[in-house]
Design a protein around this motif. Structure first.
Motif, PDB file in Angstrom:
ATOM      1  N   TYR A  20      -2.083   0.756   5.792  1.00 11.14           N
ATOM      2  CA  TYR A  20      -2.502  -0.472   5.539  1.00 11.14           C
ATOM      3  C   TYR A  20      -2.323  -1.352   4.315  1.00 11.14           C
ATOM      4  O   TYR A  20      -2.688  -0.680   3.162  1.00 11.14           O
ATOM      5  N   PHE A  21      -2.152  -2.425   4.416  1.00 11.47           N
ATOM      6  CA  PHE A  21      -1.839  -3.293   2.940  1.00 11.47           C
ATOM      7  C   PHE A  21      -2.646  -4.559   3.067  1.00 11.47           C
ATOM      8  O   PHE A  21      -2.645  -5.095   4.263  1.00 11.47           O
ATOM      9  N   ASP A  22      -3.330  -5.121   2.077  1.00 11.28           N
ATOM     10  CA  ASP A  22      -3.587  -6.335   2.007  1.00 11.28           C
ATOM     11  C   ASP A  22      -2.912  -7.187   1.617  1.00 11.28           C
ATOM     12  O   ASP A  22      -2.394  -7.189   0.611  1.00 11.28           O
ATOM     13  N   ASN A  23      -2.412  -8.333   2.495  1.00  9.79           N
ATOM     14  CA  ASN A  23      -1.584  -9.145   2.035  1.00  9.79           C
ATOM     15  C   ASN A  23      -1.659 -10.636   3.045  1.00  9.79           C
ATOM     16  O   ASN A  23      -2.688 -10.835   3.063  1.00  9.79           O
ATOM     17  N   TYR A  24      -0.734 -11.268   2.774  1.00 19.85           N
ATOM     18  CA  TYR A  24      -0.471 -12.517   3.408  1.00 19.85           C
ATOM     19  C   TYR A  24       0.186 -12.601   4.994  1.00 19.85           C
ATOM     20  O   TYR A  24       1.240 -12.014   5.056  1.00 19.85           O
ATOM     21  N   PRO A  25      -0.297 -13.384   5.876  1.00 22.73           N
ATOM     22  CA  PRO A  25       0.429 -13.354   7.223  1.00 22.73           C
ATOM     23  C   PRO A  25       1.577 -14.373   7.352  1.00 22.73           C
ATOM     24  O   PRO A  25       1.586 -15.242   8.296  1.00 22.73           O
ATOM     25  N   GLU A  26       2.540 -14.184   6.402  1.00 24.09           N
ATOM     26  CA  GLU A  26       3.655 -15.110   6.490  1.00 24.09           C
ATOM     27  C   GLU A  26       4.909 -14.550   5.988  1.00 24.09           C
ATOM     28  O   GLU A  26       5.039 -13.622   5.231  1.00 24.09           O
ATOM     29  N   GLY A  27       6.316 -15.032   6.532  1.00 19.90           N
ATOM     30  CA  GLY A  27       7.311 -14.839   6.247  1.00 19.90           C
ATOM     31  C   GLY A  27       7.823 -13.230   6.471  1.00 19.90           C
ATOM     32  O   GLY A  27       7.611 -12.680   7.471  1.00 19.90           O
ATOM     33  N   SER A  28       8.451 -12.568   5.442  1.00 22.63           N
ATOM     34  CA  SER A  28       9.106 -11.482   5.649  1.00 22.63           C
ATOM     35  C   SER A  28       8.609 -10.339   4.808  1.00 22.63           C
ATOM     36  O   SER A  28       7.949 -10.680   3.486  1.00 22.63           O
ATOM     37  N   THR A  66       1.770  -5.857  -2.835  1.00 20.25           N
ATOM     38  CA  THR A  66       0.476  -4.817  -3.166  1.00 20.25           C
ATOM     39  C   THR A  66       0.686  -3.253  -2.541  1.00 20.25           C
ATOM     40  O   THR A  66       1.584  -3.148  -1.787  1.00 20.25           O
ATOM     41  N   ASP A  67       0.057  -2.740  -3.451  1.00 19.55           N
ATOM     42  CA  ASP A  67       0.234  -1.175  -3.000  1.00 19.55           C
ATOM     43  C   ASP A  67      -0.761  -0.913  -1.649  1.00 19.55           C
ATOM     44  O   ASP A  67      -1.706  -1.895  -1.700  1.00 19.55           O
ATOM     45  N   ASN A  68      -0.470   0.357  -0.935  1.00 22.45           N
ATOM     46  CA  ASN A  68      -1.294   0.411  -0.006  1.00 22.45           C
ATOM     47  C   ASN A  68      -2.804   0.524  -0.248  1.00 22.45           C
ATOM     48  O   ASN A  68      -3.156   1.231  -1.219  1.00 22.45           O
ATOM     49  N   GLU A  69      -3.795   0.037   0.666  1.00 24.92           N
ATOM     50  CA  GLU A  69      -5.173   0.016   0.766  1.00 24.92           C
ATOM     51  C   GLU A  69      -5.674   1.710   1.047  1.00 24.92           C
ATOM     52  O   GLU A  69      -6.802   2.002   0.714  1.00 24.92           O
ATOM     53  N   GLY A  70      -4.858   2.109   1.905  1.00 25.28           N
ATOM     54  CA  GLY A  70      -5.305   3.475   2.447  1.00 25.28           C
ATOM     55  C   GLY A  70      -4.539   3.799   3.582  1.00 25.28           C
ATOM     56  O   GLY A  70      -3.577   3.201   4.130  1.00 25.28           O
ATOM     57  N   TRP A 103      -1.587  12.099   0.706  1.00 23.10           N
ATOM     58  CA  TRP A 103      -1.952  10.906  -0.323  1.00 23.10           C
ATOM     59  C   TRP A 103      -0.795  10.483  -1.194  1.00 23.10           C
ATOM     60  O   TRP A 103      -0.316   9.374  -1.225  1.00 23.10           O
ATOM     61  N   SER A 104      -0.073  11.500  -1.844  1.00 20.42           N
ATOM     62  CA  SER A 104       1.020  11.330  -2.659  1.00 20.42           C
ATOM     63  C   SER A 104       2.324  10.597  -1.884  1.00 20.42           C
ATOM     64  O   SER A 104       2.781   9.849  -2.518  1.00 20.42           O
ATOM     65  N   ILE A 105       2.570  11.178  -0.800  1.00 22.85           N
ATOM     66  CA  ILE A 105       3.805  10.953  -0.178  1.00 22.85           C
ATOM     67  C   ILE A 105       3.927   9.341   0.482  1.00 22.85           C
ATOM     68  O   ILE A 105       4.770   8.900   0.727  1.00 22.85           O
TER      69      ILE A 105
END
Length: 181
Positions: free
Chosen positions: A145-153, A123-127, A107-109
Motif C-alpha cells: 500500500y501507498f499513500d497517494n492521490y486518487p486521480e489520474g494514472s 511515494t514509496d510503499n507504506e507497508g 521486505w527488501s523485494i
C-alpha cells in the motif's frame, strides 16, 4: 647580471620545451566516470519493462530471481485502521513467485514506488502484508500500500533507483481501473 639573465632564459626555455605540446597523439584514454555512469543508466533504462495489470514480470537482483504479478488495486480512505497523510491509500494486490535457489526477504523485494503521473509526484510503499521470507519455489500473494492521490494514472515500479537490480519493472494503470470503483 648578464650570466643570470642567460641562466634564467635557459631555464625558461627548458621549462617550455619540457612541458611542450600536450597533444594526445599516441596516447589512449579511459572513458570518464561520467561516461561510464551514463552507459550504466542507459543500460538500465533499456531494461525497464512496462506492464499492465494482470501481467507478470521477472526481477533479477542480488537477492535472487522472482516473478511479480500486479493483479489489481483499490483506492481506500483508510487501511488497517490508519488514515493516509495525503488523500487515499492505493493498495496493490500482488503475487510474488520465488523462482531462484535462495530464500527472499520480502521486505527488501517489495520496496517499491508509486508515481502519480499527472501530479509528477511519487511515494514509496507504506507497508505490505507479505510473509517475512519467501522460500525457493514458493508463490505468495499479498498487498502493498501507498499513500497517494486518487486521480489520474499511476506507475508502480519494482527496482526503482536501486543499484542492486538488473532491471526495473513498471506497471501502468489508471484510477478508473481500481477494483472498487
Amino acid at each position: 647580471m648578464k650570466k643570470l639573465c642567460t641562466i634564467l632564459l635557459a631555464l625558461t626555455l627548458l621549462t617550455i620545451v619540457g612541458c611542450g605540446d600536450k597533444s594526445s597523439e599516441g596516447t589512449t584514454t579511459e572513458p570518464s566516470s561520467t561516461s561510464k555512469e551514463t552507459t550504466k543508466q542507459t543500460e538500465k533504462v533499456e531494461e525497464k519493462k512496462v506492464l499492465k495489470l494482470g501481467e507478470t514480470g521477472r526481477m533479477k537482483d542480488t537477492l535472487g530471481e522472482y516473478d511479480v504479478t500486479v493483479h489489481s488495486f483499490e483506492i481506500l480512505e483508510e487501511y488497517d485502521g490508519t488514515k493516509p497523510y495525503f488523500e487515499v491509500f492505493i493498495v496493490a494486490d500482488v503475487t510474488i513467485e520465488n523462482i531462484g535457489d535462495t530464500s527472499l526477504d520480502s521486505w527488501s523485494i517489495t520496496r517499491t514506488r508509486l508515481e502519480n503521473v499527472e501530479r509528477g509526484t511519487g511515494t514509496d510503499n507504506e507497508g505490505t502484508n507479505f510473509p517475512e521470507e519467501i522460500l525457493p519455489g514458493e508463490k505468495v500473494s499479498g498487498k502493498i500500500y501507498f499513500d497517494n492521490y486518487p486521480e489520474g494514472s499511476y506507475e508502480l515500479i519494482f527496482g526503482f533507483a536501486l543499484s542492486t537490480v538488473s532491471n526495473e519493472l513498471t506497471w501502468t494503470f489508471d484510477v478508473s481501473e481500481a477494483s472498487n470503483k
